[in-house]
Motif scaffolding. Structure first.
Motif, PDB file in Angstrom:
ATOM      1  N   LEU A   7      12.993  -6.397  18.031  1.00  0.00           N
ATOM      2  CA  LEU A   7      12.544  -6.139  16.665  1.00  0.00           C
ATOM      3  C   LEU A   7      12.166  -7.436  15.978  1.00  0.00           C
ATOM      4  CD1 LEU A   7      12.359  -4.068  14.206  1.00  0.00           C
ATOM      5  CD2 LEU A   7      14.637  -4.909  13.594  1.00  0.00           C
ATOM      6  N   VAL A   8      11.020  -7.432  15.343  1.00  0.00           N
ATOM      7  CA  VAL A   8      10.668  -8.450  14.355  1.00  0.00           C
ATOM      8  C   VAL A   8      10.260  -7.719  13.093  1.00  0.00           C
ATOM      9  CG1 VAL A   8       9.982 -10.241  15.989  1.00  0.00           C
ATOM     10  CG2 VAL A   8       8.283  -8.588  15.208  1.00  0.00           C
ATOM     11  N   VAL A   9      10.460  -8.366  11.948  1.00  0.00           N
ATOM     12  CA  VAL A   9      10.133  -7.721  10.678  1.00  0.00           C
ATOM     13  C   VAL A   9       9.302  -8.670   9.828  1.00  0.00           C
ATOM     14  CG1 VAL A   9      12.224  -6.324  10.724  1.00  0.00           C
ATOM     15  CG2 VAL A   9      12.224  -8.484   9.467  1.00  0.00           C
ATOM     16  N   GLY A  10       8.474  -8.081   8.985  1.00  0.00           N
ATOM     17  CA  GLY A  10       7.637  -8.865   8.102  1.00  0.00           C
ATOM     18  C   GLY A  10       8.410  -9.426   6.927  1.00  0.00           C
ATOM     19  N   VAL A  11       8.127 -10.676   6.623  1.00  0.00           N
ATOM     20  CA  VAL A  11       8.691 -11.369   5.463  1.00  0.00           C
ATOM     21  C   VAL A  11       7.509 -11.786   4.597  1.00  0.00           C
ATOM     22  CG1 VAL A  11       9.736 -13.568   4.779  1.00  0.00           C
ATOM     23  CG2 VAL A  11      10.849 -12.131   6.503  1.00  0.00           C
ATOM     24  N   ALA A  39       0.844  -1.209   0.000  1.00  0.00           N
ATOM     25  CA  ALA A  39       0.000   0.000   0.000  1.00  0.00           C
ATOM     26  C   ALA A  39       0.872   1.249   0.000  1.00  0.00           C
ATOM     27  CB  ALA A  39      -0.930  -0.005   1.206  1.00  0.00           C
ATOM     28  N   GLY A  40       1.929   1.228  -0.800  1.00  0.00           N
ATOM     29  CA  GLY A  40       2.779   2.411  -0.920  1.00  0.00           C
ATOM     30  C   GLY A  40       4.238   2.173  -0.631  1.00  0.00           C
ATOM     31  N   LEU A  41       4.553   1.137   0.168  1.00  0.00           N
ATOM     32  CA  LEU A  41       5.954   0.840   0.472  1.00  0.00           C
ATOM     33  C   LEU A  41       6.433  -0.224  -0.507  1.00  0.00           C
ATOM     34  CD1 LEU A  41       8.046   1.744   2.715  1.00  0.00           C
ATOM     35  CD2 LEU A  41       7.635  -0.524   3.697  1.00  0.00           C
ATOM     36  N   ASP A  42       7.257   0.164  -1.440  1.00  0.00           N
ATOM     37  CA  ASP A  42       7.705  -0.735  -2.494  1.00  0.00           C
ATOM     38  C   ASP A  42       8.808  -1.662  -1.976  1.00  0.00           C
ATOM     39  OD1 ASP A  42      10.502   0.673  -3.511  1.00  0.00           O
ATOM     40  OD2 ASP A  42       9.014   2.113  -2.778  1.00  0.00           O
ATOM     41  N   PRO A  43       9.146  -2.725  -2.718  1.00  0.00           N
ATOM     42  CA  PRO A  43      10.123  -3.696  -2.222  1.00  0.00           C
ATOM     43  C   PRO A  43      11.491  -3.106  -1.889  1.00  0.00           C
ATOM     44  CG  PRO A  43       8.858  -4.658  -4.010  1.00  0.00           C
ATOM     45  CD  PRO A  43       8.454  -3.209  -3.938  1.00  0.00           C
ATOM     46  N   ALA A  44      11.976  -2.162  -2.687  1.00  0.00           N
ATOM     47  CA  ALA A  44      13.286  -1.571  -2.396  1.00  0.00           C
ATOM     48  C   ALA A  44      13.258  -0.816  -1.071  1.00  0.00           C
ATOM     49  CB  ALA A  44      13.715  -0.646  -3.530  1.00  0.00           C
ATOM     50  N   ALA A  45      12.212  -0.029  -0.848  1.00  0.00           N
ATOM     51  CA  ALA A  45      12.090   0.702   0.412  1.00  0.00           C
ATOM     52  C   ALA A  45      11.904  -0.261   1.581  1.00  0.00           C
ATOM     53  CB  ALA A  45      10.922   1.682   0.335  1.00  0.00           C
ATOM     54  N   THR A  46      11.197  -1.376   1.350  1.00  0.00           N
ATOM     55  CA  THR A  46      11.013  -2.367   2.403  1.00  0.00           C
ATOM     56  C   THR A  46      12.347  -2.962   2.828  1.00  0.00           C
ATOM     57  OG1 THR A  46       8.792  -2.914   1.602  1.00  0.00           O
ATOM     58  CG2 THR A  46       9.896  -4.541   2.986  1.00  0.00           C
ATOM     59  N   ARG A  47      13.178  -3.331   1.867  1.00  0.00           N
ATOM     60  CA  ARG A  47      14.497  -3.891   2.195  1.00  0.00           C
ATOM     61  C   ARG A  47      15.331  -2.888   2.983  1.00  0.00           C
ATOM     62  NH1 ARG A  47      13.967  -5.822  -3.113  1.00  0.00           N
ATOM     63  NH2 ARG A  47      15.243  -4.101  -3.938  1.00  0.00           N
ATOM     64  N   GLU A  48      15.280  -1.630   2.571  1.00  0.00           N
ATOM     65  CA  GLU A  48      16.058  -0.603   3.262  1.00  0.00           C
ATOM     66  C   GLU A  48      15.525  -0.385   4.674  1.00  0.00           C
ATOM     67  OE1 GLU A  48      19.195   2.369   3.368  1.00  0.00           O
ATOM     68  OE2 GLU A  48      18.787   0.489   2.310  1.00  0.00           O
ATOM     69  N   LEU A  49      14.210  -0.423   4.827  1.00  0.00           N
ATOM     70  CA  LEU A  49      13.611  -0.272   6.153  1.00  0.00           C
ATOM     71  C   LEU A  49      14.065  -1.391   7.078  1.00  0.00           C
ATOM     72  CD1 LEU A  49      11.569   1.083   8.098  1.00  0.00           C
ATOM     73  CD2 LEU A  49       9.784  -0.352   7.050  1.00  0.00           C
ATOM     74  N   VAL A  50      14.046  -2.612   6.606  1.00  0.00           N
ATOM     75  CA  VAL A  50      14.484  -3.749   7.428  1.00  0.00           C
ATOM     76  C   VAL A  50      15.943  -3.586   7.819  1.00  0.00           C
ATOM     77  CG1 VAL A  50      14.949  -6.231   7.372  1.00  0.00           C
ATOM     78  CG2 VAL A  50      12.758  -5.337   6.519  1.00  0.00           C
ATOM     79  N   ARG A  51      16.778  -3.213   6.865  1.00  0.00           N
ATOM     80  CA  ARG A  51      18.211  -3.064   7.152  1.00  0.00           C
ATOM     81  C   ARG A  51      18.457  -1.985   8.183  1.00  0.00           C
ATOM     82  NH1 ARG A  51      22.448  -0.012   6.055  1.00  0.00           N
ATOM     83  NH2 ARG A  51      21.246   1.486   4.812  1.00  0.00           N
ATOM     84  N   ARG A  52      17.836  -0.830   8.000  1.00  0.00           N
ATOM     85  CA  ARG A  52      18.061   0.292   8.911  1.00  0.00           C
ATOM     86  C   ARG A  52      17.465   0.008  10.295  1.00  0.00           C
ATOM     87  NH1 ARG A  52      19.112   5.654   6.622  1.00  0.00           N
ATOM     88  NH2 ARG A  52      19.474   5.530   4.374  1.00  0.00           N
ATOM     89  N   SER A  53      16.276  -0.558  10.341  1.00  0.00           N
ATOM     90  CA  SER A  53      15.664  -0.835  11.639  1.00  0.00           C
ATOM     91  C   SER A  53      16.472  -1.860  12.425  1.00  0.00           C
ATOM     92  CB  SER A  53      14.226  -1.322  11.460  1.00  0.00           C
ATOM     93  OG  SER A  53      13.391  -0.281  11.017  1.00  0.00           O
ATOM     94  N   ALA A  54      16.975  -2.865  11.734  1.00  0.00           N
ATOM     95  CA  ALA A  54      17.780  -3.883  12.423  1.00  0.00           C
ATOM     96  C   ALA A  54      19.046  -3.274  13.003  1.00  0.00           C
ATOM     97  CB  ALA A  54      18.117  -5.013  11.454  1.00  0.00           C
ATOM     98  N   VAL A  59      20.508  -9.671   8.560  1.00  0.00           N
ATOM     99  CA  VAL A  59      20.744  -8.417   9.284  1.00  0.00           C
ATOM    100  C   VAL A  59      20.361  -8.542  10.762  1.00  0.00           C
ATOM    101  CG1 VAL A  59      20.546  -6.973   7.239  1.00  0.00           C
ATOM    102  CG2 VAL A  59      18.487  -7.447   8.608  1.00  0.00           C
ATOM    103  N   GLY A  60      20.042  -9.759  11.183  1.00  0.00           N
ATOM    104  CA  GLY A  60      19.816  -9.998  12.602  1.00  0.00           C
ATOM    105  C   GLY A  60      18.417  -9.737  13.097  1.00  0.00           C
ATOM    106  N   ALA A  61      17.428  -9.669  12.203  1.00  0.00           N
ATOM    107  CA  ALA A  61      16.059  -9.368  12.615  1.00  0.00           C
ATOM    108  C   ALA A  61      15.276 -10.649  12.852  1.00  0.00           C
ATOM    109  CB  ALA A  61      15.360  -8.523  11.546  1.00  0.00           C
ATOM    110  N   GLY A  62      14.397 -10.623  13.860  1.00  0.00           N
ATOM    111  CA  GLY A  62      13.419 -11.680  14.005  1.00  0.00           C
ATOM    112  C   GLY A  62      12.406 -11.605  12.882  1.00  0.00           C
ATOM    113  N   VAL A  63      11.700 -12.699  12.637  1.00  0.00           N
ATOM    114  CA  VAL A  63      10.901 -12.820  11.425  1.00  0.00           C
ATOM    115  C   VAL A  63       9.440 -13.105  11.741  1.00  0.00           C
ATOM    116  CG1 VAL A  63      10.477 -14.344   9.455  1.00  0.00           C
ATOM    117  CG2 VAL A  63      12.780 -13.480   9.894  1.00  0.00           C
ATOM    118  N   VAL A  64       8.558 -12.395  11.022  1.00  0.00           N
ATOM    119  CA  VAL A  64       7.131 -12.703  10.966  1.00  0.00           C
ATOM    120  C   VAL A  64       6.818 -13.127   9.532  1.00  0.00           C
ATOM    121  CG1 VAL A  64       4.789 -11.862  11.295  1.00  0.00           C
ATOM    122  CG2 VAL A  64       6.647 -10.941  12.701  1.00  0.00           C
TER     123      VAL A  64
END
Length: 393
Positions: free
Chosen positions: A113-117, A88-103, A146-151
Motif C-alpha cells: 500500500l502507498v497513499v497520496g499525501v 473531486a468529491g473526496l473531502d479531507p475527512a473522508a480522505t483521512r479515514e480512507l488512509v486509516r482504514r486501508s492501512a 498508520v504505517g502507509a507508504g507515501v506518494v
C-alpha cells in the motif's frame, strides 16, 4: 451467450454478443519482475447524500473489499490518489479515514500500500510556500503514523504560488527531509488536472524534467521513485534514463503502459495506474507472464486492454474516474453505478457503451451475464429502447 445493447451517439442501437473473460490465473506468489500498484476508487453508500458539494458518504465495506480483490491478485494498492476522487468529491475527512482504514486492512493481509499525501485540506486557495510545506508534512506524518507508504502528490496550492523552479525545489527538499522513509514523487500532467499546468516550473516537459531530476538527485536515498502521468511516452522514457540508480519510474500513463512496463534494452517502468484497478486480474496475470519470461503472453493479455483504457481516459481525461467506477459496477464490485459527489454523470451513455464494447474485446468483463444485465437495465432505465431485455440479458 450474453448480449449487450450498444448505443451510438446518433441514438441507434445494435446488439453485441459478449465473449468470454480473459484467461487469467491468480499468481501463486508475489509479482517479481515489476512493482504494480492499482490506483483504487471509492464506493459511495447507496443511501448516502453523495451529491455535488456534499461531504463524501463512503460505503467502507465495499470500498475495502475492492482493495482486498486487488491484493488477492498480487497487486499493490495506491490509495487516496486522484482515482479516489481527491479534489473531486473526496473531502479531507473522508480522505483521512480512507488512509486509516486501508492501512489497517493492508496490514491484515500483508498487502502492499502507498497513499497520496497532498495539501488539499487547506481551507485557503492561496497560501505561502511555508504553509504548503507544513500542509504536506501534516498529511505525511499522518500517513506514516498508520504505517502507509507515501506518494507526495502534485499540489494545486504549490502550483498556484510557485514563481519558478526554485520554489518547487525548496518545497520538495523541505518535505522530503521530514519524511520517515523514502517516498514516491508524483508528476500529474495537466490533462488529468488543468490546475497543475506548468508544474515543476515549466509547461515544457524537458525543462520540468530538469527540475524533477535536481529534486531527486538532491535526496536520491530518500526517494523511491516517481509516478509520471504525462500521457507522453517519450518524455517518460527520457526521464527514466536520467534518474539515479535505484530510483524508479512508476508509469501513470494510461495510454501507453503496455510498452512502458515491458520496457526496452535500457530499462522499464513499474506501474501505478488507475487503469489497473479496472483490469486487475488481467494486469496481474500479464505481469506474472513477464515474471515467467513470457513477453508474448504479457502482450497477449495486456495489449487489448490499452484501447479500453484510452476510452476510459479520453478527453476530458479528468473524467476517467467515471469509467473506473462504471467497470467496477459492471464487474459486480459495487452495488450501484454511483460515485461520491455525483460524479457518475461525468460520461455520456454512448461513451459508456464504447467502454462496454472495448471491455468485452479485452476480456475485462469478469461476469458477462452480470455486465449485460446491468448495462442493458441502465439503458432501459434511461429511456433507450432495449429490445426484449429477457432475450438479450
Amino acid at each position: 451467450m450474453s448480449t449487450a445493447v450498444l448505443l451510438g451517439s446518433d441514438g441507434r442501437t445494435r446488439l453485441l454478443p459478449l465473449g468470454e473473460p480473459a484467461a487469467v490465473r491468480r499468481p501463486a506468489g508475489p509479482l517479481r519482475s515489476r512493482t504494480a500498484y492499482a490506483a483504487a476508487h471509492v464506493v459511495p453508500r447507496v443511501a448516502g447524500e453523495n451529491v455535488p458539494g456534499a461531504p463524501a458518504d463512503v460505503d467502507w465495506d465495499t470500498t475495502l473489499a475492492f482493495r482486498h480483490h486487488l491484493w488477492s491478485w498480487g497487486l499493490g494498492v495506491a490509495d487516496a490518489m486522484d482515482t479516489a476522487q481527491r479534489n473531486a468529491g473526496l473531502d479531507p475527512a473522508a480522505t483521512r479515514e480512507l488512509v486509516r482504514r486501508s492501512a489497517a486492512d493492508a496490514r491484515s493481509v500483508g498487502g502492499a500500500l502507498v497513499v497520496g499525501v497532498n495539501t488539499d485540506h487547506l481551507a485557503d486557495d492561496v497560501v505561502p510556500l511555508s504553509r504548503v510545506v507544513d500542509a504536506y508534512v501534516e498529511q505525511l506524518h499522518s500517513a506514516e503514523d498508520v504505517g502507509a507508504g507515501v506518494v507526495l502528490m502534485a499540489s494545486r496550492h504549490l502550483a498556484r504560488v510557485a514563481e519558478g523552479p526554485a520554489d518547487y525545489e525548496r518545497v520538495y527538499a523541505e518535505v522530503i527531509a521530514r519524511a520517515g522513509a523514502p517516498v514516491l514523487l508524483h508528476w500529474l500532467g495537466e490533462a488529468f488536472d488543468p490546475q497543475l499546468r506548468g508544474y515543476f516550473g515549466s509547461t515544457e516537459p524537458a525543462a520540468a524534467a530538469d527540475v524533477v531530476v535536481r529534486v531527486i538527485e538532491r535526496d536520491a536515498d530518500r526517494v523511491r521513485g516517481i509516478k509520471t502521468s504525462l500521457l507522453d511516452a517519450g518524455a517518460e522514457i527520457a526521464l527514466r534514463r536520467r534518474l539515479p540508480a535505484g530510483v524508479a519510474v512508476y508509469t501513470g500513463d494510461d495510454f501507453h503502459y503496455v510498452d512502458l512496463v515491458e520496457g526496452d534494452e535500457q530499462g522499464f517502468s513499474h506501474a501505478l495506474l488507475g487503469a489497473f484497478a479496472a483490469i486487475g486480474p488481467i494486469a496481474a496475470s500479464a505481469v506474472a507472464a513477464l515474471d515467467a519470461g513470457d513477453p508474448a503472453g504479457y502482450r497477449r493479455l495486456l495489449g487489448p486492454t490499452e484501447a479500453l483504457s484510452r476510452q476510459v481516459f479520453a478527453a476530458p481525461t479528468s473524467s476517467y474516474k467515471t469509467g473506473i467506477a462504471f467497470l467496477s459496477w459492471l464487474n459486480g464490485h459495487q452495488p450501484a453505478f454511483a460515485m461520491v459527489g455525483g460524479m457518475h454523470s461525468g460520461r455520456s451513455l454512448p461513451h459508456l457503451s464504447e467502454v462496454v464494447r472495448l471491455a468485452d474485446a479485452a476480456g475485462a468483463l469478469e461476469d458477462p451475464d452480470l455486465a449485460a444485465r446491468r448495462w442493458n437495465g441502465l439503458l432501459a432505465l434511461s429511456g433507450v429502447e432495449v429490445p426484449t431485455l429477457e432475450a438479450v440479458a
